[in-house]
Structure formats: C-alpha cells, structure tokens
Design a protein around this motif. Structure first.
Motif, PDB file in Angstrom:
ATOM      1  N   LEU A 194     -58.019  69.488 -14.034  1.00 31.65           N
ATOM      2  CA  LEU A 194     -59.260  69.195 -14.002  1.00 31.65           C
ATOM      3  C   LEU A 194     -59.738  68.983 -15.488  1.00 31.65           C
ATOM      4  CD1 LEU A 194     -62.333  69.325 -12.861  1.00 31.65           C
ATOM      5  CD2 LEU A 194     -62.416  71.865 -13.775  1.00 31.65           C
ATOM      6  N   LEU A 195     -60.489  67.741 -15.624  1.00 34.05           N
ATOM      7  CA  LEU A 195     -60.909  67.424 -16.981  1.00 34.05           C
ATOM      8  C   LEU A 195     -62.531  67.611 -17.165  1.00 34.05           C
ATOM      9  CD1 LEU A 195     -58.553  64.664 -16.875  1.00 34.05           C
ATOM     10  CD2 LEU A 195     -58.331  65.492 -18.963  1.00 34.05           C
ATOM     11  N   VAL A 196     -62.952  68.019 -18.347  1.00 27.40           N
ATOM     12  CA  VAL A 196     -64.357  67.859 -18.543  1.00 27.40           C
ATOM     13  C   VAL A 196     -64.581  67.500 -19.910  1.00 27.40           C
ATOM     14  CG1 VAL A 196     -66.512  69.346 -18.550  1.00 27.40           C
ATOM     15  CG2 VAL A 196     -64.549  70.059 -17.052  1.00 27.40           C
ATOM     16  N   ASP A 197     -65.314  66.089 -19.989  1.00 28.17           N
ATOM     17  CA  ASP A 197     -65.562  65.683 -21.003  1.00 28.17           C
ATOM     18  C   ASP A 197     -64.296  65.398 -21.888  1.00 28.17           C
ATOM     19  OD1 ASP A 197     -67.995  65.529 -20.472  1.00 28.17           O
ATOM     20  OD2 ASP A 197     -68.663  67.131 -21.688  1.00 28.17           O
ATOM     21  N   ALA A 198     -63.299  65.048 -21.223  1.00 27.45           N
ATOM     22  CA  ALA A 198     -61.855  64.567 -21.593  1.00 27.45           C
ATOM     23  C   ALA A 198     -61.140  65.623 -22.183  1.00 27.45           C
ATOM     24  CB  ALA A 198     -62.057  63.396 -22.884  1.00 27.45           C
ATOM     25  N   GLU A 199     -61.434  66.847 -22.075  1.00 26.83           N
ATOM     26  CA  GLU A 199     -60.727  67.985 -22.410  1.00 26.83           C
ATOM     27  C   GLU A 199     -60.131  68.724 -20.971  1.00 26.83           C
ATOM     28  OE1 GLU A 199     -59.861  69.683 -25.304  1.00 26.83           O
ATOM     29  OE2 GLU A 199     -60.893  68.275 -26.586  1.00 26.83           O
ATOM     30  N   GLU A 208     -48.644  55.630 -21.713  1.00 26.02           N
ATOM     31  CA  GLU A 208     -48.452  57.047 -20.953  1.00 26.02           C
ATOM     32  C   GLU A 208     -49.770  57.161 -20.132  1.00 26.02           C
ATOM     33  OE1 GLU A 208     -45.798  58.828 -20.624  1.00 26.02           O
ATOM     34  OE2 GLU A 208     -44.633  57.888 -22.207  1.00 26.02           O
ATOM     35  N   LYS A 209     -49.487  58.051 -18.687  1.00 25.54           N
ATOM     36  CA  LYS A 209     -50.781  58.102 -17.938  1.00 25.54           C
ATOM     37  C   LYS A 209     -51.143  59.336 -18.077  1.00 25.54           C
ATOM     38  CE  LYS A 209     -50.055  54.040 -16.065  1.00 25.54           C
ATOM     39  NZ  LYS A 209     -48.698  53.575 -16.625  1.00 25.54           N
ATOM     40  N   ILE A 210     -52.599  59.676 -17.790  1.00 24.44           N
ATOM     41  CA  ILE A 210     -53.280  60.953 -18.000  1.00 24.44           C
ATOM     42  C   ILE A 210     -52.575  62.143 -17.180  1.00 24.44           C
ATOM     43  CG2 ILE A 210     -55.076  60.290 -19.408  1.00 24.44           C
ATOM     44  CD1 ILE A 210     -56.688  60.654 -16.635  1.00 24.44           C
ATOM     45  N   TRP A 211     -52.000  61.576 -15.775  1.00 26.11           N
ATOM     46  CA  TRP A 211     -51.609  62.383 -14.792  1.00 26.11           C
ATOM     47  C   TRP A 211     -50.282  62.968 -15.002  1.00 26.11           C
ATOM     48  CZ3 TRP A 211     -53.477  57.286 -13.124  1.00 26.11           C
ATOM     49  CH2 TRP A 211     -52.212  56.544 -12.841  1.00 26.11           C
ATOM     50  N   ASP A 212     -49.458  62.296 -16.012  1.00 24.09           N
ATOM     51  CA  ASP A 212     -48.365  62.745 -16.597  1.00 24.09           C
ATOM     52  C   ASP A 212     -48.154  63.846 -17.518  1.00 24.09           C
ATOM     53  OD1 ASP A 212     -46.592  61.278 -14.779  1.00 24.09           O
ATOM     54  OD2 ASP A 212     -46.824  59.401 -16.029  1.00 24.09           O
ATOM     55  N   HIS A 213     -49.376  64.158 -18.053  1.00 23.05           N
ATOM     56  CA  HIS A 213     -49.512  64.887 -19.375  1.00 23.05           C
ATOM     57  C   HIS A 213     -50.697  66.143 -19.272  1.00 23.05           C
ATOM     58  CE1 HIS A 213     -46.275  62.681 -21.288  1.00 23.05           C
ATOM     59  NE2 HIS A 213     -47.032  61.505 -20.684  1.00 23.05           N
ATOM     60  N   ALA A 214     -51.703  65.919 -18.395  1.00 25.21           N
ATOM     61  CA  ALA A 214     -52.907  66.829 -18.376  1.00 25.21           C
ATOM     62  C   ALA A 214     -52.497  68.151 -18.094  1.00 25.21           C
ATOM     63  CB  ALA A 214     -54.028  66.153 -17.509  1.00 25.21           C
ATOM     64  N   ALA A 215     -51.799  68.312 -17.027  1.00 25.50           N
ATOM     65  CA  ALA A 215     -51.674  69.672 -16.626  1.00 25.50           C
ATOM     66  C   ALA A 215     -50.607  70.504 -17.697  1.00 25.50           C
ATOM     67  CB  ALA A 215     -51.048  69.910 -15.166  1.00 25.50           C
ATOM     68  N   GLY A 216     -49.591  69.730 -17.774  1.00 25.74           N
ATOM     69  CA  GLY A 216     -48.568  70.308 -18.696  1.00 25.74           C
ATOM     70  C   GLY A 216     -49.078  70.518 -20.142  1.00 25.74           C
ATOM     71  N   GLY A 248     -58.362  58.524  -5.109  1.00 29.21           N
ATOM     72  CA  GLY A 248     -57.802  58.696  -6.577  1.00 29.21           C
ATOM     73  C   GLY A 248     -58.152  57.576  -7.269  1.00 29.21           C
ATOM     74  N   ASN A 249     -58.898  56.726  -6.868  1.00 31.11           N
ATOM     75  CA  ASN A 249     -59.154  55.280  -7.598  1.00 31.11           C
ATOM     76  C   ASN A 249     -60.035  55.314  -8.972  1.00 31.11           C
ATOM     77  OD1 ASN A 249     -61.571  55.234  -6.438  1.00 31.11           O
ATOM     78  ND2 ASN A 249     -61.090  53.384  -5.405  1.00 31.11           N
ATOM     79  N   TYR A 250     -60.697  56.400  -9.454  1.00 28.53           N
ATOM     80  CA  TYR A 250     -61.557  56.544 -10.319  1.00 28.53           C
ATOM     81  C   TYR A 250     -60.623  56.452 -11.868  1.00 28.53           C
ATOM     82  CZ  TYR A 250     -64.982  58.388 -13.634  1.00 28.53           C
ATOM     83  OH  TYR A 250     -66.020  58.629 -14.551  1.00 28.53           O
ATOM     84  N   GLU A 251     -61.460  55.459 -12.560  1.00 25.29           N
ATOM     85  CA  GLU A 251     -60.687  54.956 -13.714  1.00 25.29           C
ATOM     86  C   GLU A 251     -60.810  55.797 -14.919  1.00 25.29           C
ATOM     87  OE1 GLU A 251     -65.046  53.564 -14.256  1.00 25.29           O
ATOM     88  OE2 GLU A 251     -63.805  54.075 -12.482  1.00 25.29           O
ATOM     89  N   GLY A 252     -61.459  56.958 -14.721  1.00 21.57           N
ATOM     90  CA  GLY A 252     -61.520  57.867 -15.796  1.00 21.57           C
ATOM     91  C   GLY A 252     -62.198  57.472 -16.975  1.00 21.57           C
ATOM     92  N   ASP A 305     -55.289  61.872 -26.076  1.00 19.07           N
ATOM     93  CA  ASP A 305     -56.580  61.566 -25.785  1.00 19.07           C
ATOM     94  C   ASP A 305     -56.714  61.157 -24.348  1.00 19.07           C
ATOM     95  OD1 ASP A 305     -59.254  60.675 -25.545  1.00 19.07           O
ATOM     96  OD2 ASP A 305     -59.260  59.259 -27.292  1.00 19.07           O
ATOM     97  N   PHE A 306     -57.475  62.118 -23.695  1.00 16.70           N
ATOM     98  CA  PHE A 306     -57.464  61.985 -22.236  1.00 16.70           C
ATOM     99  C   PHE A 306     -58.744  61.489 -21.888  1.00 16.70           C
ATOM    100  CE2 PHE A 306     -54.463  65.627 -22.719  1.00 16.70           C
ATOM    101  CZ  PHE A 306     -53.568  65.213 -21.762  1.00 16.70           C
ATOM    102  N   GLY A 307     -59.610  60.775 -22.793  1.00  9.64           N
ATOM    103  CA  GLY A 307     -60.760  60.238 -22.547  1.00  9.64           C
ATOM    104  C   GLY A 307     -60.712  58.765 -22.381  1.00  9.64           C
ATOM    105  N   LEU A 308     -59.488  58.109 -22.369  1.00 11.77           N
ATOM    106  CA  LEU A 308     -59.721  56.553 -22.343  1.00 11.77           C
ATOM    107  C   LEU A 308     -59.623  55.913 -21.163  1.00 11.77           C
ATOM    108  CD1 LEU A 308     -57.280  56.479 -25.787  1.00 11.77           C
ATOM    109  CD2 LEU A 308     -59.822  55.839 -25.665  1.00 11.77           C
ATOM    110  N   GLY A 309     -59.490  56.558 -20.221  1.00  7.30           N
ATOM    111  CA  GLY A 309     -59.079  55.786 -18.880  1.00  7.30           C
ATOM    112  C   GLY A 309     -57.781  56.538 -18.445  1.00  7.30           C
ATOM    113  N   GLN A 310     -57.186  55.629 -17.392  1.00 11.40           N
ATOM    114  CA  GLN A 310     -55.971  56.275 -16.830  1.00 11.40           C
ATOM    115  C   GLN A 310     -54.832  56.482 -17.869  1.00 11.40           C
ATOM    116  OE1 GLN A 310     -54.714  53.420 -13.648  1.00 11.40           O
ATOM    117  NE2 GLN A 310     -56.334  54.394 -12.343  1.00 11.40           N
ATOM    118  N   THR A 311     -54.967  55.797 -18.975  1.00  5.20           N
ATOM    119  CA  THR A 311     -53.831  55.841 -20.058  1.00  5.20           C
ATOM    120  C   THR A 311     -54.188  56.751 -21.345  1.00  5.20           C
ATOM    121  OG1 THR A 311     -54.076  54.057 -21.390  1.00  5.20           O
ATOM    122  CG2 THR A 311     -53.206  53.780 -19.239  1.00  5.20           C
TER     123      THR A 311
END
Ligand SMILES: Nc1ncnc2c1ncn2[C@@H]1O[C@H](COP(=O)(O)O)[C@@H](O)[C@H]1OP(=O)(O)O
Ligand SMILES: [Mg+2]
Ligand SMILES: [Mg+2]
Ligand SMILES: [Mg+2]
Length: 354
Positions: free
Chosen positions: A163-168, A285-293, A129-133, A313-319
């Motif tokens: 699951l994100l594809v190209d930040a979507e 804010e972290k991407i895992w706290d908002h992506a699914a919701g 789970g250490n991928y930087e996004g 914007d989910f394409g900036l890394g972890q945040t």
C-alpha cells in the motif's frame, strides 16, 4: 483514517496467503499451454493471472475506492484465443477465494463459501490493476508472481502486495511459498510471509500466519558479507556485481535467487546486501518489484537506494523512472557499498574476481 493501517495489514496478509495457496497448488498442475509470453518476452502463467484476480477481488471488497497498480492485465484472456486459459483462471481463482484457510481470515472480504465470482467479475478484477500510479493518494501495487521464471523452475518466487500513500510505501507483504522458514534448515519446512508497516517494524511468519517473529538486520560484518542477486543475467548485471565484490574484497560467493525473496532473506540476515545493477538495455524498474521489499528492509533496520544513493521514487507511475540500480543493506554498510558501486560504474576497468 487510522495511521495504524490495522485493517490494511490484516487484509494484505490474508490476500497474500490466499494467493500463495493458489500458486503453490497450480505449480504442481501447470501444463505447458498454460504459460504465455508477453510483449517484453517475459512469461506469464495462469498462476500470475489468477493470483492477481484473487488479491484484487479482496482489495475491492475491503477498499472499493483504492486504485491498484498491478503487473498483469486481462487483454489476452478476453480474446477468443484466451478462452481455455480464462476457464482455468476462473476455476483457480474461485478455488482460492472459497478455500477454508483458518486463522486470521475475514469472511467480510469477499472470501469463504459462497464468494464464487463469474468469469467477467474476475477479468474485471485483473483489469482493476490498470491504474497508472502517481505522486498522490492511496494506491495498492500487486506483483502476483514476482520471479515467474523462478516459479516455473520450482525455485524462489514471491507474491507481492504493498500500500502506497502519497508515494511512500506504508504496508508491504511478501509471500514466499518455497522459502525455508529457517535458513539454517534448507530442507526443513517451507513457506514464509514477510510483513512490514511503516513505523511498526517488520515480521516473518509461517504461511499459515503462525509463529510471527520480528525481523532485525544484523550489523555489517566484513567476513560474512555477501551479495544477493538475480538468477537471470538479463535482469541484473552479474559482471558489474562481480567487480563490486572484487573491489570490496568480498570472499563469499553471491547467493542467486529470483524475486523479492532476496529482500526477505536480507531482512532476516541471510546475505549482506541486495544488489541489482542495470544491464544497459534501458529497462525501467517497476514499482511492484520493489515496494513491499524495500519497506521490509527499512523496517528491519536497513537502507534501500539506487546506485547513485537516491531513495527509490514510487511516485512516478508504474516505473521507478531514473532510479537505475538498486542496493539494499544494513545501515552501517550502505556508505561503503555505495562508494564501491560508484567506483565501478565510473571505471568499468575494475578487475573481476576470477
Ligand atoms: N529485462 C528485465 N530487467 C530487469 N528485470 C526484469 C526484466 N524483465 C523482467 N524483469 C522482472 O524482474 C523481476 C525478477 O527479478 P529477479 O531477477 O530479481 O528475480 C521480476 O519482476 C521480473 O518480472 P516478473 O514479475 O514477471 O517475474
Ligand atoms: Mg512478469
Ligand atoms: Mg516482478
Ligand atoms: Mg510478476
């Protein structure tokens, strides 16, 4: 690659169901020394680590090339002092991986009898789970227990996978083991899964996978409107939200609830808007706290933005970078709500409600 994401959706539901069976059973057995405090002072339990290990192991089996942005890492567990926790995590994760869960489970995803993992394999799964996004490609994001404080209080929490594809965000699944299946029966059956695939709508089902039902947010109704906000005042400013509520003439009190369960509730019409306002300490804010919701809201007919009206914007890394504050509500309520939010942010002297 199929854009239907059929396998991804099935795998995500299966992984979240397995992780939920783990977190539910660990809650009843949790002992004091099974919780650590992380560098940012937030708690992490054996439940968080083992749920991430289970989800990550299943993802690796089905999609070995996909990187993962996960909340937890295994550094503390690999240290000498982590030996006891490590043993517990191996036991819990293996229990969840081999458990018979019935309908909708696929043995080819490294689960079921005989899929026991070694300690090293499970620590590696957590650390995958250490991928930087980033902006391009496929990636999964996991929050194994979102709302750990709610989990520890026996209240709401969510197991989150997207699951994100190209930040979507393309697929989002939330498991809410403590959430009533029917909000009009708060003491009735508990445990729901919320699922969305972009362009295919969103659904709620029971934790067993039974009774899937489509989700559709009701339109704006001023007399029924209220806010869903964090329990923890350190996560989101209760006072800013109180002022916005006062400015909009909202009479119903806010519903306080931990985790992305707030997004899930909003998607099924329990509450008027998800609100998260910065507390001023510079937390990103972290991407895992908002992506699914956020996908579950969009696919239920709502809009999610930051406090300036920008998409997350989910394409900036972890945040989420400069996305400060999050508001989610029905399409026809968003402009009104955004206007009130911006007025309060411009002029903090707006009075609060008594
Ligand atoms: N200082 C902070 N500000 C905002 N959110 C935070 C902060 N510290 C932790 N969180 C995260 O906020 C989320 C809880 O949201 P809510 O307040 O809406 O329940 C969790 O993801 C929690 O992490 P965790 O996943 O470890 O529980
Ligand atoms: Mg945490
Ligand atoms: Mg979280
Ligand atoms: Mg978490």
């Amino acid at each position: 690659m199929s854009l239907a994401f059929t396998t991804e959706k099935q795998l995500a539901i299966s992984a979240v169901r397995r992780a939920c069976s783990l977190t539910s059973s660990v809650f009843n057995k949790l002992v004091k020394n099974e919780t650590l405090t992380k560098g940012d002072k937030s708690p992490v339990t054996v439940g968080d680590y083992s749920a991430q290990a289970v989800i990550s192991s299943m993802l690796h089996c089905a999609f070995p090339e996909d990187p993962i942005v996960g909340e937890e890492d295994a550094a503390e567990l690999r240290a000498e002092a982590g030996a006891t926790l490590r043993g517990r995590i191996v036991e819990l994760a293996n229990e969840a991986l081999v458990r018979e869960l019935g309908q909708g489970d696929y043995a080819e995803w490294g689960i079921g009898p005989g899929s026991q993992q070694t300690s090293e394999q499970l620590l590696d799964a957590i650390d995958r789970g250490n991928y930087e996004g980033g902006r391009s490609g496929r990636m999964w994001t996991i929050d194994p227990i979102d709302g750990t404080k709610g989990f520890l209080r026996g209240e709401q929490y969510a197991v989150c996978l997207a699951l994100l594809v190209d930040a979507e965000v393309q697929v989002g699944v939330l498991g809410c083991p403590n959430l009533p299946v029917d909000s009009s029966k708060p003491d009735g059956e508990k445990g729901c899964i919320f699922v969305a695939v972009r362009g295919q709508g969103a659904q709620q089902m029971k934790l067993s996978g039974a009774d899937p039902a489509p989700l559709s947010m009701p339109p704006y109704s001023p007399s029924a409107f209220n806010f869903l906000e964090s329990v923890e005042a350190a996560h989101s400013s209760h006072s800013t939200i109180n002022k916005i509520s006062s400015l909009m003439g909202i009479t119903r009190p806010p519903i306080r609830m931990d985790s992305q369960a707030k997004y899930a509730c909003l998607a099924r019409g329990d509450g008027g808007a998800y609100m998260r306002m910065p507390t001023g300490v510079g937390y990103k804010e972290k991407i895992w706290d908002h992506a699914a919701g956020s996908l579950i809201i969009e696919e239920s007919g709502g809009i999610v933005s930051d406090s300036k009206g920008q998409r997350l914007d989910f394409g900036l890394g972890q945040t989420l970078g400069e996305n400060y504050g999050v508001i989610a509500t029905a399409k026809d309520a968003h402009a009104k709500l955004l206007q009130a939010v911006q007025q309060v942010l411009r002029d903090p002297s707006v009075p609060s409600k008594a």
